[in-house]
Design a protein around this motif. Structure first.
Motif, mmCIF file in Angstrom:
data_model
loop_
_atom_site.group_PDB
_atom_site.id
_atom_site.type_symbol
_atom_site.label_atom_id
_atom_site.label_comp_id
_atom_site.label_asym_id
_atom_site.label_seq_id
_atom_site.Cartn_x
_atom_site.Cartn_y
_atom_site.Cartn_z
ATOM 1 N N GLN A 30 1.885 -8.243 -4.634
ATOM 2 C CA GLN A 30 1.263 -6.927 -4.754
ATOM 3 C C GLN A 30 0.379 -6.615 -3.540
ATOM 4 O OE1 GLN A 30 2.008 -4.750 -7.313
ATOM 5 N NE2 GLN A 30 3.469 -6.307 -8.002
ATOM 6 N N ASP A 31 -0.390 -7.609 -3.085
ATOM 7 C CA ASP A 31 -1.291 -7.374 -1.953
ATOM 8 C C ASP A 31 -0.505 -7.081 -0.675
ATOM 9 O OD1 ASP A 31 -3.455 -7.662 0.033
ATOM 10 O OD2 ASP A 31 -4.584 -8.464 -1.647
ATOM 11 N N HIS A 32 0.640 -7.756 -0.509
ATOM 12 C CA HIS A 32 1.463 -7.513 0.682
ATOM 13 C C HIS A 32 1.942 -6.062 0.726
ATOM 14 C CE1 HIS A 32 4.975 -9.003 3.416
ATOM 15 N NE2 HIS A 32 3.971 -8.551 4.119
ATOM 16 N N ARG A 33 2.097 -5.447 -0.439
ATOM 17 C CA ARG A 33 2.542 -4.060 -0.479
ATOM 18 C C ARG A 33 1.490 -3.093 0.073
ATOM 19 N NH1 ARG A 33 5.584 -4.216 -6.425
ATOM 20 N NH2 ARG A 33 7.392 -5.394 -5.657
ATOM 21 N N PHE A 34 0.255 -3.536 0.130
ATOM 22 C CA PHE A 34 -0.792 -2.694 0.697
ATOM 23 C C PHE A 34 -0.669 -2.561 2.210
ATOM 24 C CE2 PHE A 34 -3.725 -4.245 -2.919
ATOM 25 C CZ PHE A 34 -3.413 -3.159 -3.712
ATOM 26 N N LEU A 35 -0.013 -3.530 2.837
ATOM 27 C CA LEU A 35 -0.122 -3.677 4.288
ATOM 28 C C LEU A 35 0.300 -2.421 5.047
ATOM 29 C CD1 LEU A 35 -1.168 -6.068 5.925
ATOM 30 C CD2 LEU A 35 1.191 -6.659 6.437
ATOM 31 N N ASP A 36 1.442 -1.849 4.688
ATOM 32 C CA ASP A 36 1.939 -0.692 5.431
ATOM 33 C C ASP A 36 0.974 0.483 5.331
ATOM 34 O OD1 ASP A 36 3.798 0.723 7.030
ATOM 35 O OD2 ASP A 36 4.682 1.631 5.254
ATOM 36 N N ASN A 37 0.543 0.809 4.108
ATOM 37 C CA ASN A 37 -0.383 1.931 3.944
ATOM 38 C C ASN A 37 -1.735 1.636 4.579
ATOM 39 O OD1 ASN A 37 1.739 2.921 2.411
ATOM 40 N ND2 ASN A 37 0.428 3.729 0.799
ATOM 41 N N PHE A 38 -2.139 0.354 4.551
ATOM 42 C CA PHE A 38 -3.397 -0.012 5.194
ATOM 43 C C PHE A 38 -3.312 0.204 6.696
ATOM 44 C CE2 PHE A 38 -6.475 -2.822 7.159
ATOM 45 C CZ PHE A 38 -7.613 -2.594 6.400
ATOM 46 N N VAL A 39 -2.181 -0.153 7.287
ATOM 47 C CA VAL A 39 -1.985 0.068 8.726
ATOM 48 C C VAL A 39 -2.066 1.562 9.045
ATOM 49 C CG1 VAL A 39 -0.264 -0.040 10.581
ATOM 50 C CG2 VAL A 39 -0.706 -2.051 9.179
ATOM 51 N N VAL A 40 -1.437 2.390 8.212
ATOM 52 C CA VAL A 40 -1.510 3.843 8.412
ATOM 53 C C VAL A 40 -2.955 4.318 8.319
ATOM 54 C CG1 VAL A 40 -0.863 6.091 7.451
ATOM 55 C CG2 VAL A 40 0.841 4.258 7.607
ATOM 56 N N LEU A 41 -3.685 3.826 7.304
ATOM 57 C CA LEU A 41 -5.079 4.231 7.120
ATOM 58 C C LEU A 41 -5.946 3.799 8.295
ATOM 59 C CD1 LEU A 41 -7.435 5.345 5.452
ATOM 60 C CD2 LEU A 41 -7.488 3.168 4.205
ATOM 61 N N LEU A 42 -5.812 2.544 8.709
ATOM 62 C CA LEU A 42 -6.629 2.053 9.817
ATOM 63 C C LEU A 42 -6.289 2.787 11.117
ATOM 64 C CD1 LEU A 42 -8.730 0.074 10.880
ATOM 65 C CD2 LEU A 42 -6.928 -1.667 11.042
ATOM 66 N N ALA A 43 -4.991 3.014 11.361
ATOM 67 C CA ALA A 43 -4.590 3.741 12.565
ATOM 68 C C ALA A 43 -5.093 5.184 12.528
ATOM 69 C CB ALA A 43 -3.070 3.715 12.705
ATOM 70 N N SER A 44 -5.083 5.790 11.351
ATOM 71 C CA SER A 44 -5.596 7.165 11.217
ATOM 72 C C SER A 44 -7.088 7.207 11.491
ATOM 73 C CB SER A 44 -5.304 7.697 9.810
ATOM 74 O OG SER A 44 -3.926 7.756 9.562
ATOM 75 N N MET A 45 -7.806 6.198 11.003
ATOM 76 C CA MET A 45 -9.238 6.129 11.268
ATOM 77 C C MET A 45 -9.497 5.993 12.762
ATOM 78 S SD MET A 45 -11.957 4.100 12.176
ATOM 79 C CE MET A 45 -11.387 2.410 11.993
ATOM 80 N N VAL A 46 -8.720 5.113 13.416
ATOM 81 C CA VAL A 46 -8.872 4.929 14.866
ATOM 82 C C VAL A 46 -8.632 6.255 15.592
ATOM 83 C CG1 VAL A 46 -7.819 3.846 16.893
ATOM 84 C CG2 VAL A 46 -8.331 2.467 14.869
ATOM 85 N N ALA A 47 -7.609 6.992 15.177
ATOM 86 C CA ALA A 47 -7.283 8.266 15.820
ATOM 87 C C ALA A 47 -8.386 9.292 15.640
ATOM 88 C CB ALA A 47 -5.969 8.811 15.269
ATOM 89 N N HIS A 48 -9.128 9.213 14.534
ATOM 90 C CA HIS A 48 -10.179 10.189 14.251
ATOM 91 C C HIS A 48 -11.576 9.702 14.671
ATOM 92 C CE1 HIS A 48 -7.004 11.946 11.753
ATOM 93 N NE2 HIS A 48 -7.694 13.059 11.806
#
Length: 206
Positions: A30-48
């Protein structure tokens, strides 16, 4: 609710090496399933983030998440006898889907305070339990226990949480009342989902 994460019995069993393998398999799938969305979230934060200086630590952490942490999941699931097909076929937990949705809601909002609120909960809560159990963990832990603790304590991970909290504090000084309410809502929802996530895995241990 925060202390329910930090002092959760799942984390004590993880550090003692007594966590049941069924519970650990489910937790990691279940935790591994977070990884893709977490990468999107972290990358979005970096962009903003407001400046290059504010982006660099986030980029460095992103490299760790997509490298060392991702391979930890792959090696651990393999060692626990979970094939890629079995991992994909496992039912999605309600709390997992809830956190996936929350991460995408934050990342698609375009609002830095929402993104940071979710990131701070996800990472600071793990630093808190990881630091708590690291000094008392058993010797000769299976690597899927020991390395998971190692990833969530120590000087580097502390610096990541300091970075994220610092950005959120800076945003807090600029927030309107409405934005502060949004940040608090995201933070509270993330905490509740983290508690549910641990509770579900712990139920399998029992």
């Amino acid at each position: 609710d925060w202390n329910k994460i930090v002092e959760h019995p799942f984390t004590d069993a993880l550090a003692a090496g007594t966590i049941g393998q069924d519970a650990m398999r489910t937790y990691l799938i279940q935790d591994h399933r977070f990884l893709d969305n977490f990468v999107v979230l972290l990358a979005s934060m970096v962009a903003h983030a407001p400046s290059l200086k504010d982006r660099i630590p986030g980029c460095q952490f992103l490299a760790l998440i997509t490298g060392k942490e991702n391979t930890y999941f792959e090696r651990s699931l393999e060692a626990l006898g979970v094939s890629e097909e079995e991992s994909k076929a496992a039912p999605m937990q309600e709390c997992t889907q809830g956190f996936l949705d929350l991460m995408m809601e934050a990342s698609s909002s375009g609002k830095l305070h929402k993104m940071l609120s979710v990131l701070v909960v996800a990472e600071w809560s793990y630093l808190s339990w990881g630091t708590r159990v690291s000094g008392s963990r058993a010797k000769d832990l299976p690597f899927w226990c020991g390395e998971w603790i190692d990833l969530h304590c120590g000087d580097y991970f502390e610096s990541v949480i300091g970075y994220l909290r610092g950005l959120l504090d800076a945003e807090g000084r600029r927030m309107t009342e409405e934005e502060a309410s949004e940040a608090q809502d995201m933070f509270s929802r993330a905490v509740r989902l983290e508690v549910s996530f641990f509770d579900h895995a712990w139920a399998l241990h029992k």
